[in-house]
Scaffold this motif. Sequence first.
Motif, short mmCIF file in Angstrom:
data_model
loop_
_atom_site.label_atom_id
_atom_site.label_comp_id
_atom_site.label_asym_id
_atom_site.label_seq_id
_atom_site.Cartn_x
_atom_site.Cartn_y
_atom_site.Cartn_z
N MET A 161 -10.54 2.08 -1.41
CA MET A 161 -9.94 3.39 -1.65
C MET A 161 -10.81 4.47 -1.03
O MET A 161 -12.02 4.46 -1.17
CB MET A 161 -9.86 3.64 -3.18
N SER B 43 0.63 -0.84 -3.24
CA SER B 43 -0.68 -0.25 -2.93
C SER B 43 -0.71 1.21 -3.36
O SER B 43 0.33 1.85 -3.55
CB SER B 43 -0.98 -0.36 -1.43
N THR C 199 -7.00 0.50 -6.12
CA THR C 199 -6.48 0.40 -4.75
C THR C 199 -5.03 -0.04 -4.73
O THR C 199 -4.36 0.07 -3.71
CB THR C 199 -7.32 -0.59 -3.92
#
Length: 311
Positions: free
Chosen positions: A1, A93, A10
């Motif tokens: 991240m 994601s 993430t």
Amino acid sequence: MAAGNHSKVTEFILAGLSEKPELQLPLFLLFLGIYMFTLLGNLGMVTLIGLSSHLHTPMYFLLSSLSLIDLCHSTVITPKMLVNFVTEKNIISYPECMTQLYFFLLLAVAECYMLAAMAYDRYVAICSPLLYHVIMSSQTCLSLILGVYIIGVVCASAHTGCMIRIQFCKFDVINHYFCDLLPLLKLSCSSTYVNEVLILFFGTFNIFVPILTIFGSYIFIIASILSIRSNEGRAKAFSTCSSHIVAIAVFFGSLAFMYLQPSSVSSMDQGKVSSVFYTTVVPMLNPLIYSLRNKDVNVALKKMLHRKTFL
């Protein structure tokens, strides 16, 4: 991240609409059917209006814009929702989640104001029929649609920008079938005060301003219709508004149920059901509502089918 996102998460896991294994296949088939019908209905409406010269009026220009919003709105949500029914874990994601949130908010807000713009169009058509084409010129229609999207971009940018600043470091399971504001805030381990204020402010503004515009328009419309002496004239005037009223009731009713309940009263499971209406059911119903109750659309469709038959 990336460091600028201030988040240890993430990716997220979308819990989905139901956790019962026996419901996964029936729900997958149901929502796949709804999505295909939504694509067919809205693409068909945009194509029909584009190809039928007698539908090139402000009313149908706004309707084609609504169909385009519904098409995009459903596409932002439903495909990822369908994945949840056929996989053990529906992983999304962090960037995908924020992107989905952004476009969902943009399109939801745009639909609110597009319905208000359509109410204004009906007000002008019924209350000032002789000046209709002067008031609702091409420039006016373009300005209305541009304004609708500008408001959507501003609201979506504000919400998503504040969401990116939140730290997600406790859980990564979103109790929903897409990345929505309220389920995401429940995962935060930092202050969400600013986000909650934004939800209250924009939620109230984006529901009540369009609704007041719609109500104001229809008060004048009803007064104008009641002044028509012939029953046939009244019926015709009411028929031009009935489809729009039905679409408004379904969309704003489900939206208000989700976002304007106190947190102590609201349930995420109830919220999922409400969300289904304005993310999947309404985009499917709108072309159906407007085509079934609209003679011009039906005539244009018959002409197009007749033309295709003889090609």
